[in-house]
Design an enzyme around this catalytic site. Structure first.
Site, PDB file in Angstrom:
ATOM      1  N   SER A 191       0.825  -1.207   0.000  1.00 52.95           N
ATOM      2  CA  SER A 191       0.000   0.000   0.000  1.00 52.95           C
ATOM      3  C   SER A 191       0.859   1.258   0.000  1.00 52.95           C
ATOM      4  CB  SER A 191      -0.828   0.033   1.286  1.00 52.95           C
ATOM      5  OG  SER A 191      -2.178  -0.116   1.045  1.00 52.95           O
ATOM      6  N   GLY A 228     -17.284   8.204  -0.544  1.00 52.48           N
ATOM      7  CA  GLY A 228     -16.288   7.143  -0.747  1.00 52.48           C
ATOM      8  C   GLY A 228     -16.343   6.621  -2.170  1.00 52.48           C
ATOM      9  N   LEU A 242      -6.041   6.275 -10.177  1.00 48.93           N
ATOM     10  CA  LEU A 242      -6.539   5.006  -9.641  1.00 48.93           C
ATOM     11  C   LEU A 242      -6.272   3.864 -10.610  1.00 48.93           C
ATOM     12  CD1 LEU A 242      -9.960   6.003  -7.987  1.00 48.93           C
ATOM     13  CD2 LEU A 242      -7.680   6.007  -6.996  1.00 48.93           C
ATOM     14  N   GLU A 280      -9.529   1.477  -3.308  1.00 50.52           N
ATOM     15  CA  GLU A 280      -9.280   1.579  -4.762  1.00 50.52           C
ATOM     16  C   GLU A 280     -10.501   1.123  -5.554  1.00 50.52           C
ATOM     17  OE1 GLU A 280      -6.962   2.855  -6.366  1.00 50.52           O
ATOM     18  OE2 GLU A 280      -5.246   3.014  -5.009  1.00 50.52           O
TER      19      GLU A 280
END
Ligand code: TGC
Ligand code: FAD
Length: 392
Positions: A98, A144, A247, A371
């Site tokens: 991460s 989110g 992303l 993600e």
């Protein structure tokens, strides 16, 4: 497990699809993980602490910005090398991977792609050496899966921007030196801003009580009238597409990383099943255990081939967002199922920190959520094949 006996499975000889450089990068990373990560990671995860001493080593093996050109301090490698590095690092721990994903794909990538020449020269070399650690602020408490609704905003004050709002669930936040923060201007358009630790009104409270990704520091980014210099706005791209393109790069790395976790769980379970005797026979001799192991290696092999092909497309700049979503979703779920099955093969021993499986399983509960959640990636595929977005 004090000694790391990991042996990577390669059932379909996927190694033959890799170049000598790919194998060198993969093997160097694998050895580094065996030496530096697996001997200490359980202890750090139990303590819920990021092993800060890994920062320099990660930089030295090129895990910070592998695909960033060398003139900006990166390693100048291709996307398959990046993927293989993420596979090996996540084999050690998803939290360490991460840190690398955020640094490389979510901080260095946007600065390289959308930053000014001055920003690239100022930040990229220090991020590559690990002197700076970055964070990426997109998610908010009320936004989110739907980041386009964000409320964090900035106002043009003439000689600077005034930033207000907050970001939640941010990897590296408590220990970051800089953060790439996505916020709306007065007209509601999303831009990226580089916020530096030390700017007045910028705080990074830590998120405690996590059962998952415990060796990764997670926190908030809070902006209370932060004066951000105008030269810190990323000039190259605005709109939601800017953070979403970052992303793509991070999700691509996670697709590879999940294979590393699956390999570690499979390898651990295979070895254990051949050594553990019940009813006077190794448990590996029982058909029920063989079914589990045979299905694991089948799924790992399918994921290896899917992801290698994705890497070829990514190198040719042809990998679509939907293709990346499919690989991230498939591989993380595959790894999570394998972790659960592997844990069962170890019986009671599977729940202890003497083996890595339970830690991997808990970590994957975050990886399947961040993600883009498992559901969101399914909807991305659905929208791609039908032409009808079903998000709203
Ligand atoms: P939508 O209308 O589809 O798109 C808005 C605009 O963006 C463009 N676009 C892209 N551009 C570049 N690359 C991509 N991948 C793009 N995807 C979309 C799109 O063309 C459009 O452009 P324009 O010019 O027409 O405005 O957006 P939507 O609001 O309907 O949302 C779509 C959805 C749900 C798929 C998207 O919002 C999404 O992916 N949501 C999930 C959020 C997410 O993944 N957050 C992750 C936060 S970061 C993180 O978790 C880090 S963990 C790190 C670690 O520790 O490893
Ligand atoms: P929600 O969006 O509230 O989703 C809750 C549930 O609803 C999910 O199951 C979801 O699939 C479902 N759902 C939502 N919308 C739909 C829909 N349209 N259709 C069907 N189902 C739907 N973010 C960052 O910006 N930077 C980081 O560095 C970062 N690091 C993270 C680290 C960790 C450990 C974690 C756990 C998260 C991190 N995140 C980060 C945030 C992460 O990206 C979000 O948690 C994720 O995008 C989901 O958002 P949410 O938690 O608000 O869930």
């Amino acid at each position: 497990m004090n000694y790391d006996m990991f042996q990577a499975p390669d059932y379909y000889l996927v190694d033959e699809l890799l170049s000598d450089e790919h194998k060198l990068v993969r093997n160097t990373t694998r050895e580094w993980v065996k030496r530096e990560v697996t001997p200490i990671i359980e202890e750090y995860a139990q303590r819920a602490e990021f092993p800060a001493q890994l920062r320099k080593g990660l930089a030295e093996i090129g895990a910070f910005g592998p695909f960033i050109p060398q003139e900006y301090g990166g390693a100048g490698l291709d996307y398959i090398s990046y993927g293989l590095m993420m596979q090996e690092i996540e084999r050690g721990d998803s939290g360490v991977r991460s840190t690398c994903s955020v640094q490389s794909s979510l901080v260095m990538f946007p600065i390289y792609k959308y930053g000014s020449e001055d920003q690239k020269r100022k930040y990229l070399p220090k991020l590559a050496t690990g002197d700076f650690l970055g964070a990426f602020g997109l998610t908010e408490p009320n936004f989110g899966s739907n980041p386009g609704g964000m409320v964090t905003n900035f106002r043009d004050m003439g000689d600077h921007y005034l930033l207000n709002g907050s970001k939640m669930w941010i990897s590296n936040a408590p220990i970051c030196d800089i953060a790439v923060v996505w916020a709306k201007d007065e007209s509601g358009r999303i831009h990226g801003l580089i916020v530096e630790r030390g700017m007045e009104g910028f705080t990074t409270p830590e998120t405690k009580n996590k059962w998952s990704l415990r060796a990764s520091a997670t926190g908030e980014l809070v902006f209370d009238n932060v004066r951000v210099p105008k030269e810190n706005l990323l000039p190259g791209r605005s709109g939601l597409g800017a953070p979403l393109s970052c992303l793509d790069s991070a999700r691509y790395g996670i697709a590879w990383g999940a294979i590393g976790v699956a390999m570690d769980c499979y390898d651990t379970a295979l070895r254990y099943s051949k050594q553990r005797i019940q009813f006077d026979r190794p448990i590996a001799s029982f058909q029920l255990q063989q079914k589990k192991l045979a299905e694991m290696i089948t799924e790992i092999t399918k994921a290896q081939l899917l992801t290698w092909r994705l890497g070829v497309l990514r190198n040719e700049d042809r990998a679509t967002t939907a293709q990346i979503s499919m690989a991230k979703r498939n591989n993380v779920e595959m790894a999570l199922k394998i972790a659960r099955e592997a844990r069962q093969i170890l019986g009671g021993m599977g729940i202890t920190g003497d083996y890595p499986i339970m830690r991997h399983m808990m970590n994957l509960e975050s990886v399947i959520t961040y993600e883009g959640t498992h559901d969101i990636h399914l909807l991305i595929t659905g929208a791609d094949i039908t032409g009808i977005p079903a998000f709203k």
